[in-house]
Motif scaffolding. Structure first.
Motif, PDB file in Angstrom:
ATOM      1  N   ARG A 326     -33.588 -21.399   3.210  1.00  0.00           N
ATOM      2  CA  ARG A 326     -35.023 -21.655   3.252  1.00  0.00           C
ATOM      3  C   ARG A 326     -35.299 -23.053   3.799  1.00  0.00           C
ATOM      4  N   PHE A 327     -36.300 -23.125   4.653  1.00  0.00           N
ATOM      5  CA  PHE A 327     -36.698 -24.388   5.266  1.00  0.00           C
ATOM      6  C   PHE A 327     -37.303 -25.304   4.201  1.00  0.00           C
ATOM      7  N   VAL A 328     -36.888 -26.583   4.222  1.00  0.00           N
ATOM      8  CA  VAL A 328     -37.445 -27.566   3.284  1.00  0.00           C
ATOM      9  C   VAL A 328     -38.399 -28.497   4.031  1.00  0.00           C
ATOM     10  N   ASN A 329     -37.870 -29.238   5.017  1.00  0.00           N
ATOM     11  CA  ASN A 329     -38.725 -30.093   5.839  1.00  0.00           C
ATOM     12  C   ASN A 329     -37.958 -30.551   7.073  1.00  0.00           C
ATOM     13  N   LYS A 333     -35.998 -39.412  13.610  1.00  0.00           N
ATOM     14  CA  LYS A 333     -35.544 -40.799  13.542  1.00  0.00           C
ATOM     15  C   LYS A 333     -34.873 -41.164  14.850  1.00  0.00           C
ATOM     16  N   SER A 334     -35.402 -42.208  15.497  1.00  0.00           N
ATOM     17  CA  SER A 334     -34.883 -42.664  16.790  1.00  0.00           C
ATOM     18  C   SER A 334     -34.851 -41.535  17.808  1.00  0.00           C
ATOM     19  N   GLY A 335     -35.883 -40.674  17.743  1.00  0.00           N
ATOM     20  CA  GLY A 335     -36.004 -39.598  18.711  1.00  0.00           C
ATOM     21  C   GLY A 335     -35.156 -38.372  18.405  1.00  0.00           C
ATOM     22  N   VAL A 336     -34.387 -38.421  17.315  1.00  0.00           N
ATOM     23  CA  VAL A 336     -33.526 -37.287  16.948  1.00  0.00           C
ATOM     24  C   VAL A 336     -34.176 -36.515  15.808  1.00  0.00           C
ATOM     25  N   VAL A 337     -34.352 -35.191  16.008  1.00  0.00           N
ATOM     26  CA  VAL A 337     -34.966 -34.336  14.995  1.00  0.00           C
ATOM     27  C   VAL A 337     -33.896 -33.826  14.037  1.00  0.00           C
ATOM     28  N   SER A 338     -34.171 -33.924  12.745  1.00  0.00           N
ATOM     29  CA  SER A 338     -33.272 -33.396  11.720  1.00  0.00           C
ATOM     30  C   SER A 338     -34.024 -32.384  10.864  1.00  0.00           C
ATOM     31  N   ILE A 339     -33.312 -31.396  10.359  1.00  0.00           N
ATOM     32  CA  ILE A 339     -33.922 -30.343   9.544  1.00  0.00           C
ATOM     33  C   ILE A 339     -33.180 -30.245   8.222  1.00  0.00           C
ATOM     34  N   LYS A 340     -33.950 -30.193   7.131  1.00  0.00           N
ATOM     35  CA  LYS A 340     -33.370 -30.023   5.799  1.00  0.00           C
ATOM     36  C   LYS A 340     -33.607 -28.583   5.359  1.00  0.00           C
ATOM     37  N   ASN A 349     -29.677 -29.096  -1.197  1.00  0.00           N
ATOM     38  CA  ASN A 349     -30.228 -29.112   0.153  1.00  0.00           C
ATOM     39  C   ASN A 349     -29.220 -29.735   1.118  1.00  0.00           C
ATOM     40  N   GLU A 350     -29.272 -29.282   2.381  1.00  0.00           N
ATOM     41  CA  GLU A 350     -28.389 -29.832   3.419  1.00  0.00           C
ATOM     42  C   GLU A 350     -29.230 -30.213   4.623  1.00  0.00           C
ATOM     43  N   THR A 351     -28.855 -31.329   5.279  1.00  0.00           N
ATOM     44  CA  THR A 351     -29.609 -31.831   6.422  1.00  0.00           C
ATOM     45  C   THR A 351     -28.721 -31.854   7.663  1.00  0.00           C
ATOM     46  N   TYR A 352     -29.262 -31.353   8.797  1.00  0.00           N
ATOM     47  CA  TYR A 352     -28.513 -31.302  10.051  1.00  0.00           C
ATOM     48  C   TYR A 352     -29.376 -31.801  11.202  1.00  0.00           C
ATOM     49  N   GLU A 353     -28.731 -32.501  12.136  1.00  0.00           N
ATOM     50  CA  GLU A 353     -29.421 -32.916  13.349  1.00  0.00           C
ATOM     51  C   GLU A 353     -29.548 -31.721  14.296  1.00  0.00           C
TER      52      GLU A 353
END
Length: 628
Positions: A326-329, A333-340, A349-353
């Motif tokens: 499930r999508f969290v948010n 940062k510095s033009g790089v999108v990350s998804i949690k 929760n896990e976060t990936y660029e």
């Protein structure tokens, strides 16, 4: 890979020691295993063989030398080619398989997949050589089981290939069968056109129009004349030149269904963008799929004919990693999108660029990361630790206009659908244990849902919670062509000279001579009257004999009360078997004779089940709970 290399080495050694020909008719007489080479220049005119220099074979000489130079064909140890010798059916099939790429190094893994899918069929024909080529032709759809009976059964494999048969194989090798068969009312411009079998007319027309085959002089096609080695060299060279196939194995990095492009990189990191069309054949591990189901991170073989993408065949099943959750948010940062995200199999929760060329879809349409909200169901594919593709849908989703394609029944039930929207087509969804099912406005249980039913599905967090189905019923009469009896039984019936395939649910009613019987009582060739609902048989009426009953015992490994399935692992076995049981139809008792219901059965209990086999499925009539 080792197997292919060893095979090639053995063949090359055999060439130096034996009498070579087009393809090996014995274990000691083999052809080269040289990979396909795309023609890049006009056929060579240099002399390779001593018996093709006469005026009689001037028309074929350059083609013979060209095909020999590219490793498709070879001569004999006395430096002759013997251009007037006949070509057998197996030799011809093997040569055209090579023209389609069976020997190309990019297709090594694909060939292994072809063997896995078709070896059980091919072994029936006792081939001593040529199995690679036949498996490849079957994978590519150029040969079917009925074709193997025609060309390879018994002594047919060593029978000379006739010219009209060569036209059929040429058309299939060039991917022209669909176009050929769409041409109705074809009239051949040959004086002996009436001698061409009716089922070959369109193929002869296609091979002629493509410039691959010509007449035999005086306006004759000579359809029943055997193909000579000289003629085969010419036809093969023209086919290779016309198709101009190239093969590239790359890793998929992005799929854009809106612009119909697939981006992939090779082992050196070079990126290529392929444009596909509605005619491009796309397969995953041998099964045809829609482009939307291609997964970033898997390897695929891309086949082009000139600038046209002919096919895409994935040869691996998984990217670096696939995560559902499930999508969290999201954050930047510095033009790089990350998804949690919160994975389904984790409490954390896990976060990936995101990769720079990330592919994003939402409810089947191209989207951006901003389209997502907290709680949305997502699937992400990771390549080199970054998100290469992101697909999502809302918490509650309704899918209308779907058709049941398959139902996997076990401890968990899963449904696969077909759909006009690529985002849903071919997708598989888990079914909730308390799913609500309605069919033709009546409330039913899940066992009443069949392949071919039209459905509207309601999903919550990606799991089916409600099914609204409609179906139509018809009665047909035909002849059994084949019958597969298993957990999911299949019957192929010929109706009005056309083969039709139907699933047979566990509850099918079978009447033979007015008595209830089982699928084991049928034989190929039996005439049956079928009641068909959607794509499933619900009743079979016929004339035949025999009866079947059975029993099973072991430890309960799973129970699905909503569908009426008990999974039992017999003593000494590692696999579980399934019995269909239901309160009202099945008697449940303990060893002491105390009456029970299905809900009283627990995992780990030992049971003995007696019943009958119906539709290839064990139907429990009595369940004795041996240990509680």
């Amino acid at each position: 890979m080792k197997r292919v290399i060893k095979t090639a080495s053995a063949i090359l050694l055999a060439l130096a020691m034996t009498t070579p020909a087009f393809a090996a008719p014995t274990d000691t007489d083999t052809t080269t295993d040289t990979p396909i080479a795309t023609p890049t220049a006009a056929p060579s005119t240099s002399t390779r063989f001593t018996d093709i220099n006469s005026e009689e074979f001037a028309w074929a000489k350059s083609y013979i030398n060209d095909m020999a130079g590219k490793g498709f064909i070879s001569g004999y140890e006395d430096n002759t080619f013997r251009p007037d010798n006949d070509v057998t059916r197996l030799e011809a099939l093997s040569l055209f398989a090579r023209a389609m790429g069976s020997n190309d190094s990019a297709n090594t893994e694909l060939l292994e997949i072809a063997h896995d899918k078709f070896d059980s069929v091919i072994k029936e024909y006792g081939l001593k050589w040529g199995t690679d080529e036949i498996a490849y032709l079957m994978y590519k759809g150029a040969l079917k089981k009925t074709d193997l009976d025609t060309y390879l059964k018994d002594d047919e494999k060593d029978t000379p290939m006739k010219r009209y048969e060569a036209a059929i194989i040429i058309t299939k090798a060039m991917g022209g069968e669909e176009k050929a068969l769409s041409e109705l009312g074809v009239v051949l411009d040959y004086t002996d056109a009436r001698e061409v079998p009716s089922n070959a007319i369109q193929y002869v027309s296609y091979a002629t129009d493509a410039g691959i085959m010509e007449g035999m002089g005086e306006g004759l096609f000579s359809p029943n004349t055997a193909v000579k080695r000289s003629q085969m060299a010419v036809m093969l060279s023209r086919t290779v030149d016309k198709t101009n196939y190239t093969f590239e194995k790359n890793k998929i990095t992005a799929v854009d269904t809106e612009n119909k492009t697939i981006t992939a990189t090779n082992s050196k990191g070079k990126e290529t963008q392929y444009t596909y069309t509605d005619s491009t054949v796309i397969k995953s591990l041998g099964d045809e799929i829609q482009a939307s189901r291609l997964v970033s991170g898997v390897e695929a073989v891309f086949v082009k004919s000139g600038n046209t993408l002919v096919s895409v065949d994935t040869v691996s099943s998984e990217p670096d990693r696939t995560i559902t959750g499930r999508f969290v948010n999201s954050s930047v940062k510095s033009g790089v999108v990350s998804i949690k995200i919160k994975p389904d199999d984790s409490e954390e929760n896990e976060t990936y660029e995101c990769a720079s060329n990330i592919s994003v879809t939402y409810d089947g349409s191209p989207a951006t990361v901003r389209s997502f909200a907290d709680g949305d169901v997502v699937t992400v594919n990771l390549v080199n630790g970054k998100i290469a593709s992101l697909a999502g849908e809302s918490k509650t989703t309704t899918i209308s206009g779907a058709t049941i394609e398959d139902m996997e029944i076990g401890d968990d039930i899963k449904i696969t659908i077909s759909h006009g929207n690529d985002a849903y087509n071919g997708k598989t969804y888990a079914v909730s244990s308390d799913v609500v099912v309605k069919k033709n406005t009546s409330t039913v249980d899940l066992s009443s849902i069949y392949k071919g039913d039209k459905v509207t599905l309601t999903l919550k967090y990606g799991v089916i919670t409600q099914i609204n189905a409609t179906s139509s019923t018809k009665v047909i009469e035909g002849t059994i062509q084949s019958l597969t009896i298993a957990t999911k039984s299949i019957m192929v019936v010929k109706v009005d000279n056309k083969e039709q395939t139907y699933e047979i649910p566990s509850g099918v009613q079978i009447l033979i001579n007015g008595e209830e019987k089982t699928l084991y009582d049928f034989r190929v060739g039996d005439i049956v009257k079928l009641t068909v609902e959607s794509d499933a048989i619900t009743k079979i009426v016929a004339t035949s004999t025999q009866e079947s009953s059975g029993s099973m015992s072991g430890v309960v490994t799973g129970i699905n009360t909503s569908y009426g399935v008990i999974s039992v692992q017999p003593e000494g076995s590692t696999d579980s078997k399934q019995a269909f049981c239901k309160d009202g139809n099945t008697t449940f008792v303990t060893a002491a004779g105390i009456a029970k219901k299905m809900k009283d059965i627990k995992v780990g209990q030992k049971v003995e089940i007696k019943g009958t086999i119906s539709g290839g499925v064990f139907i429990g009539k009595l369940v004795v709970i041996v240990s509680e």
